[in-house]
Design a protein around this motif. Structure first.
Motif, PDB file in Angstrom:
ATOM      1  N   GLN A 284       0.831  -1.208   0.000  1.00 12.30           N
ATOM      2  CA  GLN A 284       0.000   0.000   0.000  1.00 12.30           C
ATOM      3  C   GLN A 284       0.867   1.261   0.000  1.00 12.30           C
ATOM      4  OE1 GLN A 284      -3.538   0.162   2.599  1.00 12.30           O
ATOM      5  NE2 GLN A 284      -3.248  -2.026   2.991  1.00 12.30           N
ATOM      6  N   ALA A 285       1.915   1.250   0.796  1.00 12.79           N
ATOM      7  CA  ALA A 285       2.798   2.417   0.866  1.00 12.79           C
ATOM      8  C   ALA A 285       3.488   2.658  -0.478  1.00 12.79           C
ATOM      9  CB  ALA A 285       3.838   2.220   1.966  1.00 12.79           C
ATOM     10  N   ALA A 286       3.941   1.590  -1.102  1.00 14.26           N
ATOM     11  CA  ALA A 286       4.563   1.736  -2.417  1.00 14.26           C
ATOM     12  C   ALA A 286       3.550   2.224  -3.450  1.00 14.26           C
ATOM     13  CB  ALA A 286       5.167   0.403  -2.847  1.00 14.26           C
ATOM     14  N   SER A 287       2.320   1.783  -3.321  1.00 21.68           N
ATOM     15  CA  SER A 287       1.265   2.191  -4.244  1.00 21.68           C
ATOM     16  C   SER A 287       0.938   3.670  -4.084  1.00 21.68           C
ATOM     17  CB  SER A 287       0.007   1.351  -4.008  1.00 21.68           C
ATOM     18  OG  SER A 287       0.278  -0.030  -4.158  1.00 21.68           O
ATOM     19  N   VAL A 288       0.910   4.137  -2.853  1.00 23.16           N
ATOM     20  CA  VAL A 288       0.693   5.571  -2.609  1.00 23.16           C
ATOM     21  C   VAL A 288       1.768   6.385  -3.323  1.00 23.16           C
ATOM     22  CG1 VAL A 288       0.780   7.375  -0.836  1.00 23.16           C
ATOM     23  CG2 VAL A 288      -0.585   5.313  -0.452  1.00 23.16           C
ATOM     24  N   ALA A 289       3.017   5.946  -3.221  1.00 24.05           N
ATOM     25  CA  ALA A 289       4.110   6.657  -3.894  1.00 24.05           C
ATOM     26  C   ALA A 289       3.904   6.651  -5.402  1.00 24.05           C
ATOM     27  CB  ALA A 289       5.444   5.993  -3.531  1.00 24.05           C
ATOM     28  N   ALA A 290       3.473   5.528  -5.952  1.00 20.54           N
ATOM     29  CA  ALA A 290       3.290   5.426  -7.403  1.00 20.54           C
ATOM     30  C   ALA A 290       2.148   6.308  -7.890  1.00 20.54           C
ATOM     31  CB  ALA A 290       3.037   3.968  -7.779  1.00 20.54           C
ATOM     32  N   TRP A 291       1.000   6.255  -7.209  1.00 16.95           N
ATOM     33  CA  TRP A 291      -0.155   7.059  -7.638  1.00 16.95           C
ATOM     34  C   TRP A 291       0.090   8.547  -7.444  1.00 16.95           C
ATOM     35  CZ3 TRP A 291      -3.311   4.802 -10.728  1.00 16.95           C
ATOM     36  CH2 TRP A 291      -3.709   3.476 -10.568  1.00 16.95           C
ATOM     37  N   SER A 292       1.062   8.899  -6.617  1.00 17.31           N
ATOM     38  CA  SER A 292       1.324  10.316  -6.319  1.00 17.31           C
ATOM     39  C   SER A 292       2.302  10.970  -7.283  1.00 17.31           C
ATOM     40  CB  SER A 292       1.866  10.454  -4.884  1.00 17.31           C
ATOM     41  OG  SER A 292       0.939   9.970  -3.935  1.00 17.31           O
ATOM     42  N   ASP A 293       2.842  10.209  -8.209  1.00 16.13           N
ATOM     43  CA  ASP A 293       3.859  10.746  -9.131  1.00 16.13           C
ATOM     44  C   ASP A 293       3.442  10.512 -10.572  1.00 16.13           C
ATOM     45  OD1 ASP A 293       6.763  11.729  -9.541  1.00 16.13           O
ATOM     46  OD2 ASP A 293       6.655   9.893 -10.743  1.00 16.13           O
ATOM     47  N   GLU A 294       3.535  11.563 -11.389  1.00 16.28           N
ATOM     48  CA  GLU A 294       3.183  11.454 -12.806  1.00 16.28           C
ATOM     49  C   GLU A 294       4.396  11.534 -13.732  1.00 16.28           C
ATOM     50  OE1 GLU A 294       0.217  10.772 -14.226  1.00 16.28           O
ATOM     51  OE2 GLU A 294      -0.544  10.506 -12.181  1.00 16.28           O
ATOM     52  N   ALA A 295       5.529  11.966 -13.208  1.00 13.97           N
ATOM     53  CA  ALA A 295       6.707  12.139 -14.066  1.00 13.97           C
ATOM     54  C   ALA A 295       7.132  10.811 -14.684  1.00 13.97           C
ATOM     55  CB  ALA A 295       7.851  12.749 -13.260  1.00 13.97           C
ATOM     56  N   HIS A 296       7.143   9.755 -13.889  1.00 14.62           N
ATOM     57  CA  HIS A 296       7.580   8.463 -14.421  1.00 14.62           C
ATOM     58  C   HIS A 296       6.580   7.916 -15.436  1.00 14.62           C
ATOM     59  CE1 HIS A 296       4.864   6.805 -11.287  1.00 14.62           C
ATOM     60  NE2 HIS A 296       4.848   5.704 -12.015  1.00 14.62           N
ATOM     61  N   VAL A 297       5.304   8.291 -15.301  1.00 18.25           N
ATOM     62  CA  VAL A 297       4.276   7.814 -16.228  1.00 18.25           C
ATOM     63  C   VAL A 297       4.413   8.508 -17.583  1.00 18.25           C
ATOM     64  CG1 VAL A 297       1.820   7.290 -16.467  1.00 18.25           C
ATOM     65  CG2 VAL A 297       2.791   7.582 -14.192  1.00 18.25           C
ATOM     66  N   ALA A 298       4.690   9.807 -17.539  1.00 18.11           N
ATOM     67  CA  ALA A 298       4.911  10.547 -18.784  1.00 18.11           C
ATOM     68  C   ALA A 298       6.141  10.008 -19.522  1.00 18.11           C
ATOM     69  CB  ALA A 298       5.075  12.034 -18.475  1.00 18.11           C
ATOM     70  N   GLU A 299       7.188   9.685 -18.777  1.00 18.68           N
ATOM     71  CA  GLU A 299       8.384   9.116 -19.395  1.00 18.68           C
ATOM     72  C   GLU A 299       8.073   7.742 -19.994  1.00 18.68           C
ATOM     73  OE1 GLU A 299      12.387   8.235 -20.540  1.00 18.68           O
ATOM     74  OE2 GLU A 299      11.118  10.024 -20.387  1.00 18.68           O
ATOM     75  N   ASN A 300       7.258   6.976 -19.303  1.00 19.36           N
ATOM     76  CA  ASN A 300       6.833   5.674 -19.801  1.00 19.36           C
ATOM     77  C   ASN A 300       6.147   5.808 -21.160  1.00 19.36           C
ATOM     78  OD1 ASN A 300       6.692   2.891 -19.323  1.00 19.36           O
ATOM     79  ND2 ASN A 300       4.631   3.027 -18.488  1.00 19.36           N
ATOM     80  N   ARG A 301       5.230   6.764 -21.254  1.00 19.41           N
ATOM     81  CA  ARG A 301       4.529   7.002 -22.521  1.00 19.41           C
ATOM     82  C   ARG A 301       5.506   7.413 -23.620  1.00 19.41           C
ATOM     83  NH1 ARG A 301       0.411   9.096 -18.987  1.00 19.41           N
ATOM     84  NH2 ARG A 301       1.241  11.214 -19.135  1.00 19.41           N
ATOM     85  N   ARG A 302       6.480   8.234 -23.270  1.00 20.56           N
ATOM     86  CA  ARG A 302       7.454   8.680 -24.270  1.00 20.56           C
ATOM     87  C   ARG A 302       8.216   7.489 -24.840  1.00 20.56           C
ATOM     88  NH1 ARG A 302      12.523   9.409 -25.198  1.00 20.56           N
ATOM     89  NH2 ARG A 302      13.159   8.552 -23.169  1.00 20.56           N
ATOM     90  N   LEU A 303       8.592   6.571 -23.976  1.00 21.17           N
ATOM     91  CA  LEU A 303       9.328   5.394 -24.438  1.00 21.17           C
ATOM     92  C   LEU A 303       8.478   4.549 -25.389  1.00 21.17           C
ATOM     93  CD1 LEU A 303      11.053   4.332 -21.085  1.00 21.17           C
ATOM     94  CD2 LEU A 303      12.145   5.370 -23.085  1.00 21.17           C
ATOM     95  N   TYR A 304       7.210   4.378 -25.073  1.00 20.36           N
ATOM     96  CA  TYR A 304       6.344   3.602 -25.962  1.00 20.36           C
ATOM     97  C   TYR A 304       6.139   4.313 -27.296  1.00 20.36           C
ATOM     98  CZ  TYR A 304       5.207   0.215 -22.330  1.00 20.36           C
ATOM     99  OH  TYR A 304       5.284  -0.783 -21.379  1.00 20.36           O
ATOM    100  N   ARG A 305       5.951   5.626 -27.263  1.00 21.35           N
ATOM    101  CA  ARG A 305       5.801   6.377 -28.520  1.00 21.35           C
ATOM    102  C   ARG A 305       7.034   6.199 -29.396  1.00 21.35           C
ATOM    103  NH1 ARG A 305       3.354  10.408 -25.238  1.00 21.35           N
ATOM    104  NH2 ARG A 305       5.340  11.499 -25.029  1.00 21.35           N
ATOM    105  N   GLU A 306       8.195   6.279 -28.775  1.00 21.72           N
ATOM    106  CA  GLU A 306       9.448   6.141 -29.510  1.00 21.72           C
ATOM    107  C   GLU A 306       9.539   4.757 -30.159  1.00 21.72           C
ATOM    108  OE1 GLU A 306      13.901   7.571 -28.421  1.00 21.72           O
ATOM    109  OE2 GLU A 306      13.129   5.979 -27.128  1.00 21.72           O
ATOM    110  N   LYS A 307       9.146   3.719 -29.434  1.00 22.04           N
ATOM    111  CA  LYS A 307       9.213   2.358 -29.971  1.00 22.04           C
ATOM    112  C   LYS A 307       8.198   2.143 -31.085  1.00 22.04           C
ATOM    113  CE  LYS A 307       9.152   0.279 -25.867  1.00 22.04           C
ATOM    114  NZ  LYS A 307       9.182  -0.811 -24.867  1.00 22.04           N
TER     115      LYS A 307
END
Length: 395
Positions: A284-307
């Motif tokens: 749960q604590a790790a999930s709170v950290a994940a849902w609270s951050d969008e920077a890594h998600v935007a980077e994730n999308r960039r990588l998929y777009r590039e591929k």
């Protein structure tokens, strides 16, 4: 000896079990490294903030977690839903943490179908995520397959006859769609809600790909967002499932959420109390950290777009590749049999893709997955580029 459970015998082999059988005895003899583009398992690095949150909260391993989850995770998810979808949910009555969307999509059907009458139906797209079918069989209902339109990449649920809709208890909706990547518009959601109102069935919206999309300025509309925009803020007969697996490259975390209709959520919580689906407070604590951050998600999308862009550029005109609006799959029409094509790629190029027919069922005389393959761009860009070059050279 126990009598076999009849519903259990209805379960079909999972697509990857069928894939292993297809490749049984097939050898790649060219000495090339294997590139697996068959399974939708994210391979981008899991963000450090998630790993650190796990390390910082190891004391959670020493306590039994509550099924409802801590207020911190429910509040965080509710805030994320408000920010992402502009939809207000009550964290105390309309949100539950789940152990990844897979287990909850299955378990929820058991709640809705509890004691269902003979002939009760569960409707879902075809091709589909096989959990929908298994949940239907083990809930004692009958599956209704609605073939996708290859032009739109979506099923037309309104094409169902009145008798089928009247017997429908549950409808699984997948947007962004797996495998096509197509997304529902607000008008599409309106039509679905109208059907649910008229025939009194529950909509289970599978949105585990909602955060993997092409256009940063045009994220997919979620079911809660659509309901809020259409004046349905009570989310009547609607629940939504989402996950950190794809969004945050954390499939092993087994963490997501279900949110929606408060009455349905109360029933689901009661079921889960007996089912034993409580999430560790460490997770749960790790999930709170994940849902609270969008920077890594935007980077994730960039990588998929590039591929996506690179893969299409390399393969060129050898295959009809269309970059989808969301998700991380190419859904590709291939010459001849999809199973033969997949076997050829494995044998000659040491690439694994998934035959589209393994994701579908024959309905109305046709399996809409026939003649298609699903290519999951989950490997590194270097591996995806290498796979694209091999495919280009073979074709």
């Amino acid at each position: 000896m126990l009598t076999p459970v009849k519903n259990l015998q209805k379960l079909q082999p999972y697509p990857f079990e069928r894939l292993r059988a297809l490749f049984n005895g097939v050898q790649h003899t060219g000495g090339l490294s294997h590139v697996n583009l068959s399974i939708g398992e994210p391979k981008h690095p899991t963000p450090e903030l998630i790993k650190q949150a796990l390390i910082n909260n190891m004391e959670g391993l020493a306590v039994y977690p509550g099924t409802q989850g801590l207020p911190a995770i429910r509040n965080t998810i509710a805030q994320w839903i408000l920010k992402r979808f502009d939809a207000q949910v009550n964290p105390d009555t309309q949100v539950l943490p789940i152990l990844g969307s897979r287990e909850a999509l299955f378990a929820f059907a058991q709640v809705v179908l509890d004691g269902c009458a003979a002939g009760s139906k569960v409707v879902f797209p075809n091709p589909f995520y096989q959990i929908y079918e298994g949940a239907t069989f083990l809930g004692g209902a009958e599956p209704v397959f609605v073939n996708i339109d290859q032009g739109t990449g979506l099923p037309d649920f309104a094409s169902l006859n009145v008798e089928t809709l009247a017997a429908t208890r549950l409808m699984y909706v997948c947007s962004p769609n797996n495998p096509t990547g197509a997304v529902y518009t607000l008008d599409d959601w309106q039509r679905l809600f109208d059907l649910a109102d008229e025939h009194d069935f529950v909509i289970a919206s599978d949105e585990c790909y909602s955060e993997i999309y092409l256009n940063e300025n045009n994220p997919p509309i979620g079911a809660l967002e659509a309901a809020a925009r259409l004046g349905r803020s009570d989310f009547n007969n609607l629940v939504v499932f989402s996950s950190l697996s794809k969004r945050s490259n954390a499939p092993g975390l087994r963490s997501g959420y279900v949110a929606g209709d408060a009455d349905l959520m109360a029933d689901f919580l009661r079921y889960r109390t007996y089912h034993g689906s409580a999430m560790s407070t460490t997770i749960q604590a790790a999930s709170v950290a994940a849902w609270s951050d969008e920077a890594h998600v935007a980077e994730n999308r960039r990588l998929y777009r590039e591929k996506f862009e690179s893969f299409k550029a390399i393969v060129g005109d050898k295959l009809p590749l269309n970059i989808p609006p969301a998700g991380f799959y190419f859904w590709v029409k291939v010459p001849g049999s999809d199973t033969d094509f997949a076997k050829m790629l494995f044998e000659q190029a040491h690439i694994t893709v998934l035959p589209g027919s393994y994701l579908g069922r024959t309905h109305q005389g046709h399996n809409p997955g026939d003649g298609y393959i699903r290519i999951a761009l989950v490997a590194s860009k270097a591996e995806c580029d290498e796979a694209a070059r091999r495919i280009h050279d073979i074709l």
